[in-house]
Design an enzyme around this catalytic site. Structure first.
Site, PDB file in Angstrom:
ATOM      1  N   SER A 172      58.804  29.111 -42.693  1.00 40.36           N
ATOM      2  CA  SER A 172      59.500  29.332 -43.965  1.00 40.36           C
ATOM      3  C   SER A 172      58.744  30.264 -44.921  1.00 40.36           C
ATOM      4  CB  SER A 172      59.807  27.989 -44.646  1.00 40.36           C
ATOM      5  OG  SER A 172      60.649  27.208 -43.832  1.00 40.36           O
TER       6      SER A 172
ATOM      7  N   GLY B 174      62.019  27.012 -40.146  1.00 40.03           N
ATOM      8  CA  GLY B 174      63.460  27.050 -40.379  1.00 40.03           C
ATOM      9  C   GLY B 174      63.953  25.931 -41.280  1.00 40.03           C
TER      10      GLY B 174
ATOM     11  N   GLU C 147      51.841  27.432 -36.865  1.00 46.55           N
ATOM     12  CA  GLU C 147      53.209  27.214 -37.332  1.00 46.55           C
ATOM     13  C   GLU C 147      53.523  25.724 -37.258  1.00 46.55           C
ATOM     14  OE1 GLU C 147      55.750  30.979 -36.865  1.00 46.55           O
ATOM     15  OE2 GLU C 147      55.808  29.981 -34.948  1.00 46.55           O
TER      16      GLU C 147
ATOM     17  N   GLU D 225      59.460  26.625 -30.342  1.00 46.33           N
ATOM     18  CA  GLU D 225      60.820  26.537 -29.779  1.00 46.33           C
ATOM     19  C   GLU D 225      60.781  26.658 -28.263  1.00 46.33           C
ATOM     20  OE1 GLU D 225      62.487  29.535 -32.341  1.00 46.33           O
ATOM     21  OE2 GLU D 225      62.251  28.168 -34.042  1.00 46.33           O
TER      22      GLU D 225
ATOM     23  N   ASN E 125      59.542  37.533 -36.164  1.00 47.10           N
ATOM     24  CA  ASN E 125      60.088  36.986 -34.923  1.00 47.10           C
ATOM     25  C   ASN E 125      61.597  36.873 -35.106  1.00 47.10           C
ATOM     26  OD1 ASN E 125      60.878  35.464 -32.753  1.00 47.10           O
ATOM     27  ND2 ASN E 125      59.671  33.641 -33.270  1.00 47.10           N
ATOM     28  N   TRP E 126      62.317  37.747 -34.428  1.00 41.78           N
ATOM     29  CA  TRP E 126      63.770  37.803 -34.628  1.00 41.78           C
ATOM     30  C   TRP E 126      64.513  36.752 -33.808  1.00 41.78           C
ATOM     31  CZ3 TRP E 126      65.039  43.832 -34.832  1.00 41.78           C
ATOM     32  CH2 TRP E 126      64.530  44.329 -36.030  1.00 41.78           C
ATOM     33  N   LYS E 127      63.778  36.009 -33.001  1.00 42.31           N
ATOM     34  CA  LYS E 127      64.385  34.915 -32.215  1.00 42.31           C
ATOM     35  C   LYS E 127      65.654  35.417 -31.512  1.00 42.31           C
ATOM     36  CE  LYS E 127      62.080  31.662 -35.213  1.00 42.31           C
ATOM     37  NZ  LYS E 127      61.998  30.343 -35.811  1.00 42.31           N
TER      38      LYS E 127
ATOM     39  N   HIS F 194      55.434  29.657 -28.584  1.00 46.11           N
ATOM     40  CA  HIS F 194      56.164  29.295 -29.812  1.00 46.11           C
ATOM     41  C   HIS F 194      56.723  27.874 -29.654  1.00 46.11           C
ATOM     42  CE1 HIS F 194      59.194  29.276 -32.948  1.00 46.11           C
ATOM     43  NE2 HIS F 194      58.514  30.261 -33.508  1.00 46.11           N
TER      44      HIS F 194
ATOM     45  N   GLY G 165      60.138  34.154 -39.461  1.00 45.61           N
ATOM     46  CA  GLY G 165      61.378  34.033 -38.701  1.00 45.61           C
ATOM     47  C   GLY G 165      62.552  34.539 -39.519  1.00 45.61           C
ATOM     48  N   GLY G 166      63.302  33.611 -40.098  1.00 42.22           N
ATOM     49  CA  GLY G 166      64.537  33.936 -40.820  1.00 42.22           C
ATOM     50  C   GLY G 166      64.417  35.092 -41.805  1.00 42.22           C
TER      51      GLY G 166
HETATM   52  P1  13P Z   1      61.058  30.619 -40.195  1.00 40.28           P
HETATM   53  O1  13P Z   1      60.334  31.678 -40.960  1.00 40.28           O
HETATM   54  O2  13P Z   1      62.533  30.880 -40.061  1.00 40.28           O
HETATM   55  O3  13P Z   1      60.743  29.243 -40.698  1.00 40.28           O
HETATM   56  O4  13P Z   1      60.505  30.673 -38.682  1.00 40.28           O
HETATM   57  C1  13P Z   1      59.144  30.700 -38.461  1.00 40.28           C
HETATM   58  C2  13P Z   1      58.901  31.009 -37.031  1.00 40.28           C
HETATM   59  O5  13P Z   1      59.226  30.233 -36.160  1.00 40.28           O
HETATM   60  C3  13P Z   1      58.291  32.316 -36.711  1.00 40.28           C
HETATM   61  O6  13P Z   1      57.884  32.367 -35.384  1.00 40.28           O
END
Ligand code: 13P
Length: 252
Positions: free
Chosen positions: A214, A174, A168, A98, A10-12, A96, A235-236
């Site tokens: 993470s 994050g 999640e 967020e 997920n590149w957000k 998600h 994510g990251g």
């Molecule tokens: P991180 O891997 O940066 O913690 O993010 C997880 C995430 O929200 C994937 O959708």
């Protein structure tokens, strides 16, 4: 039942179009020999058609990070499931944390988005997870139960074959804090039995349940070793092609 693992990035809200093309192109090269695993990346809406070109004829699939549930109309700033599908995506991340936290996505709205995805043949990745406060208050299962039941309300089993669930925990996103293997194991087992109660055992056994929060090259093997973990939503650590490939290639 064998479930093909899915490692999804997920590149957000990261990467311009050219940056997204560059990372996707590197990933295609790195992943050519990967077998028996589904790989997906979800760039921004704007980059979807660009990245679709980069991953064309590769083993990398595309997903959106969101969608709007209406087919079309005067909904300024929104993108429909059909538009996402036409841009080359096969998956849609829905609900998600967020989106829930910053954009008001309620379980009812998530439900409409799930239905919209399914009606277009997009595979929904339904994201669920408790906050730290909810976990500390002993409400983890209550919250997950509601997010799954309400998110899938009124959807019949026949329509749900392509569902993916992503656990999640909000407190692990994050933050560098990963849920420990016992916590993940407990929740994933719970989610599978919840799906069995809501639908059927055969269905529950076929659904891929991803872990997200993470995930990194250093912890992915332990997480993937858990019986009911069928992949990761990253994510990251998915933003850099080499790092993401090290996650995908955790077994080697
Ligand atoms: P991180 O891997 O940066 O913690 O993010 C997880 C995430 O929200 C994937 O959708």
């Amino acid at each position: 039942m064998s479930r093909i693992p899915l490692i999804a990035g997920n590149w957000k809200m990261y990467k311009t179009g050219p940056e997204a093309i560059e990372t996707a192109t590197q990933l295609v090269r790195l992943c050519t020999d990967v077998q028996d695993m589904d790989i997906m990346i979800a760039p921004t809406m704007l980059s979807l058609p660009l990245v679709a070109q980069s991953v064309q004829a590769s083993n990398i699939k595309l997903g959106s990070q969101n969608l709007y549930f209406e087919k079309e109309g005067a909904f300024t700033g929104e993108v429909s499931a059909a538009m996402i599908k036409a841009a080359g995506a096969q998956y849609a991340i829905i609900g998600h944390s967020e989106r829930r936290q910053f954009f008001g996505d309620t379980d009812a709205l998530v439900n409409k988005k799930i239905r919209a995805a399914l009606s277009c043949g997009l595979k929904p990745i339904l994201c669920i997870g408790e906050t730290e406060e909810q976990r500390d208050a002993g409400k983890t299962f209550l919250i997950l139960d509601k997010q799954v039941s309400d998110g899938l309300k009124g959807v019949v089993l026949d329509e749900l074959t392509d569902l993916v669930l992503a656990y999640e925990p909000v407190w692990a996103i994050g933050t560098g804090k990963t849920a420990d293997t016992l916590q993940v194991d407990e929740v994933h087992q719970y989610l599978r039995s919840l799906l069995e109660n809501l639908f059927s055992k055969t269905f529950a056994d076929s659904v891929r349940i991803l872990y997200g929060g993470s995930v990194k090259p250093a912890n992915v093997a332990d997480l993937m070793g858990i019986k009911d973990v069928d992949g990761a939503l990253v994510g990251g650590a998915s933003l850099d092609a080499d790092t993401f490939f090290n996650i995908i290639n955790y077994n080697s």
